[in-house]
Every structure is written in structure tokens, then in C-alpha cells.
Design a protein around this motif. Sequence first.
Motif, short mmCIF file in Angstrom:
data_model
loop_
_atom_site.label_atom_id
_atom_site.label_comp_id
_atom_site.label_asym_id
_atom_site.label_seq_id
_atom_site.Cartn_x
_atom_site.Cartn_y
_atom_site.Cartn_z
N GLU A 31 6.58 12.47 -2.89
CA GLU A 31 7.32 11.32 -2.23
C GLU A 31 6.64 9.95 -2.85
N LEU A 32 7.60 8.97 -2.94
CA LEU A 32 7.19 7.63 -3.12
C LEU A 32 7.04 6.96 -1.71
N PRO A 33 5.64 6.58 -1.20
CA PRO A 33 5.87 6.08 0.18
C PRO A 33 6.55 4.67 0.33
N ALA A 34 6.48 3.97 -0.67
CA ALA A 34 7.02 2.40 -0.70
C ALA A 34 8.60 2.71 -0.53
N ALA A 35 9.10 3.74 -1.20
CA ALA A 35 10.42 3.76 -1.06
C ALA A 35 10.93 4.86 -0.29
N MET A 36 10.06 5.52 0.52
CA MET A 36 10.35 6.45 1.42
C MET A 36 9.87 6.25 2.82
N THR A 37 8.73 7.00 2.85
CA THR A 37 8.29 7.12 4.11
C THR A 37 7.94 5.53 4.87
N HIS A 38 7.25 4.79 3.67
CA HIS A 38 6.74 3.39 4.21
C HIS A 38 7.53 2.46 3.85
N GLU A 39 9.07 2.71 3.55
CA GLU A 39 9.88 1.64 3.19
C GLU A 39 10.12 0.60 4.39
N PRO A 40 10.03 1.13 5.55
CA PRO A 40 10.35 0.16 6.81
C PRO A 40 9.31 -0.95 6.78
N LEU A 41 8.19 -0.74 6.24
CA LEU A 41 7.15 -1.95 6.20
C LEU A 41 7.69 -3.12 5.24
N SER A 42 7.26 -4.26 5.47
CA SER A 42 7.78 -5.36 4.56
C SER A 42 6.71 -5.17 3.26
N PRO A 43 7.38 -5.76 2.16
CA PRO A 43 6.32 -5.63 0.84
C PRO A 43 5.19 -6.03 1.05
N ALA A 44 4.96 -7.28 2.07
CA ALA A 44 3.83 -7.78 2.00
C ALA A 44 2.85 -7.02 2.88
N GLU A 45 3.22 -6.09 3.83
CA GLU A 45 2.61 -5.18 4.59
C GLU A 45 2.08 -4.20 3.70
N ARG A 46 3.23 -3.68 2.78
CA ARG A 46 2.83 -2.57 2.02
C ARG A 46 1.59 -2.85 1.06
N GLU A 47 1.78 -4.13 0.41
CA GLU A 47 0.67 -4.57 -0.43
C GLU A 47 -0.71 -4.68 0.22
N ALA A 48 -0.65 -5.26 1.44
CA ALA A 48 -1.99 -5.28 2.16
C ALA A 48 -2.59 -4.00 2.28
N LEU A 49 -1.57 -2.91 2.46
CA LEU A 49 -2.38 -1.60 2.69
C LEU A 49 -2.55 -0.81 1.48
N GLY A 50 -2.30 -1.54 0.31
CA GLY A 50 -2.55 -0.86 -0.83
C GLY A 50 -1.41 0.32 -1.25
N ILE A 51 -0.37 0.17 -0.48
CA ILE A 51 0.76 0.97 -0.88
C ILE A 51 1.68 0.21 -2.01
N SER A 52 1.52 0.85 -3.25
CA SER A 52 2.32 -0.01 -4.68
C SER A 52 3.58 0.84 -4.73
N ASP A 53 4.31 0.19 -5.85
CA ASP A 53 5.72 1.01 -6.09
C ASP A 53 5.34 2.35 -6.84
N THR A 54 4.08 2.49 -7.40
CA THR A 54 3.82 3.68 -7.95
C THR A 54 2.66 4.48 -7.40
N LEU A 55 2.57 4.21 -6.29
CA LEU A 55 1.71 5.36 -5.32
C LEU A 55 2.49 6.38 -5.04
N ILE A 56 1.91 7.72 -5.27
CA ILE A 56 2.87 8.92 -5.00
C ILE A 56 2.02 9.74 -3.86
N ARG A 57 2.65 10.43 -2.99
CA ARG A 57 1.85 11.21 -2.10
C ARG A 57 2.43 12.73 -2.30
#
Length: 413
Positions: free
Chosen positions: A354-380
Amino acid sequence: MEDQTEPTFETLTVSEGEEPFGSASEAGDVVSPIHLASTFALPGLDTEMRLEDVDPAAGEFVYGRLSNPTRHTLETRIAALEGGGHGAAFASGTAAIFTTLLARLSPGDHVVAFEDLYAGTRRMLDDVFRSRLGVDVTYVDATDTENVAAALREETAVVWMESPTNPRLALCDIAGIADLLADRDVLFGVDNTFASPYFQRPLELGADVVAHSTTKYLNGHSDAIAGAIVTDDDALAEEIRFLQQVGVGAVSGPFDSYLVLRGTKTLAARMERHEANATAVAEFLDDRPEVSDVYYPGLPSHPDHELAREQMSGFGGILSFELDGTIADAKRFVEALTEFTLAVSVGGVESLIELPAAMTHEPLSPAEREALGISDTLIRVSVGIEGIDDLIGDLRGGFDAMNRRATTPSADR
């Protein structure tokens, strides 16, 4: 004659809590039956009987929400696997965590939490406990125990951690945080879902309570939603059980309890295969030019590798990696796979991606994801138990698809 020893973990996964001729299985079933009854007949009317005095361990049952033979067996087994005295099975991992936090938090209290928590847990802390119940929350980079220490206040009531975390597989020093809290009246909880009790036992490292989404590794077959809490604290266990059965009522149903109980029987064997496959996949990805970073505690390059070696007996079956490309590259990669299924969740026998930014962690704001190092190309990746050659071949196909540049008839215009 040799002294009797305690059962091994592998034996506990197979038989703990199940007695072929016990109160829950009078016919001699070698596996616990699914008890679907919502209510149970009483042998007589005892005017002094209180519901809280009913003892499932003695085969006493009154009403299915309060206790159920199948669920009781599961609670007994999960407690044993985590090395705790009390287990409680819930309708989901979220329900288990919510009930535990509710048992300890009041308006004005403070929580210190790992910043890299599962997005659902962060939403619970932010949108329920902070916004509606008046509980303050501080998120910290808990890979450094000093950050946890610096965040503590007089009103801190709970420290809540995951280790490894979702999705970047970061670790916190569980024993170190336990030592930090030893002289404080603070509940220290650890979500142990990613490691499973096979690879990590937080209670033995000093945690007060352990949480699981048993949907994941403990069940292992992607066919049940459930959760669990384990603790050695008698008073906390009593409060959690009250909330589980009366205050919230989010108990694990008989059928889901049976499925998780069945899943635990193969936990040890499955975790060995998950880890072996995940290690091979991590090493393969680490050598690919299209991958800039691989996050897997089993790799020596992982910043928490030495800590993982100290507090875990293995490194688990989940990893994440960063593609050196764009979101379009990531989309081509995951959609080209056939052995890895594009889906949320982890811990099943099948491999998921999965792509966390678009799936499991999509509820977080882009700023929150960026702060956590969850980029658009991070794959789990949750690596399953399939043949490793098939999995590696599938990933090669994904890279081939990513590297092909689409062309159209109008490309020359």
C-alpha cells in the motif's frame, strides 16, 4: 525424574486455555467450540449473586456481552502469549486502545505519544480525547528516550507507544521508557501489533499494558476484526473489563474470537516464515537503484537495528521503502504487481502492499505526513508466507513497469 518446566511459547499458541473436557468443551472438542448463545441458563436463583462475581474461569456464564466461553479461551491464551495475568478481547484493536485510554484518562490529563503512531490512533487521540474530552496530547520522536522525558508533565497520565511503528518501522526503547516512568503514576502502554508476542513481549520490558489489533498477526488470515489488551495490573484489568463489558460493550464476538484463537495456533510457524521472507525482500529492495531508503529493523542500515536486536527476538514481516521517483511511478509500480495485493492492513499469510499517503495515513494532513516522513512515494509492504522467488519476481515486474515510460501516438506533436 526431571522437574516440570513451563510450556514453551509454541506450546502455548496451540493449547493454552483449551481443555477438551473443561467447562467450555464438555464433549471433548480438541478445539474450542463457537458458543453463539447470547444468554446462559442459571442452575437456580441466588438472590445474593452479583454479575461482577461470575467467574468464567470456573465455567460460570450469564450473558454473552459479559463473558462468553469462546472469548474467555482467547483472552486466556493471549494473556499467556504476552506473559500477562489478564487479557481482554475486543471488537477491534481501536476499541481495545480506546477502552484502555478511557480507563485512565480524565479531562485535564496529558498524554505523551510516539509521533509515528498508526493514523487511526492519532485521530482517536486528537478528535476524541483532545477535542471532546479535554485531554492534552504531545507527540514526540520517541526513538530518543530523552524526548519522552522532556515531554512529561505533572498531569501526564499516559505514555502511549508503538514499536515498531506504522509505517516507518521506527523503534522506541521500551525498557528505557519504563525506567523513566518507574517513579511516576503514569500508565505506559505499547501497541505490539507489528512485532507480535512471538518477537517482542513489552510487559517483560516494563510496560504496564500491551495492545493488539488481533486482526493482524495473531489471527493471520485476514478474516476477522478483533483486538486485545493484556496487563498484569489487577486494578487496571478490573477497570478495563468493566468498560469492555458495561461502559463500552465493544467485545469480540464468538465467531471472531474463534477465528483469532484458531490463528494463534500457527503464530510461531507463520512468524518465522514472515521474517525470513521480509528479510529477503528488504535485502532485494536495498540493492535496487530505484529505491532510496528501506525501513526494516533487520537491516544493519536501520537506525534502530541494534535496539531491535536487544529488545526483540526477531524483526517481523513488515517493511517500508522509498521509491526514487514520483507518485505516478509509485502508482505504476504497485498496480503492476500480481502476488502483492494492493490493500490496507498487515499480518495475513498473503502479501499486501500500500501507499500510506493515499491509503492508511490519508486522514493526516499533508503537513502532518511530511513531518512524519510519509512521502507520496513511501510504500509499505506486509510480506506474506508465499514462495520468496515468486515475491521477488513480482517486485522485479513492478520495477519494470515503473521504468517503462508510456508513449502515445501524439508524442511527436
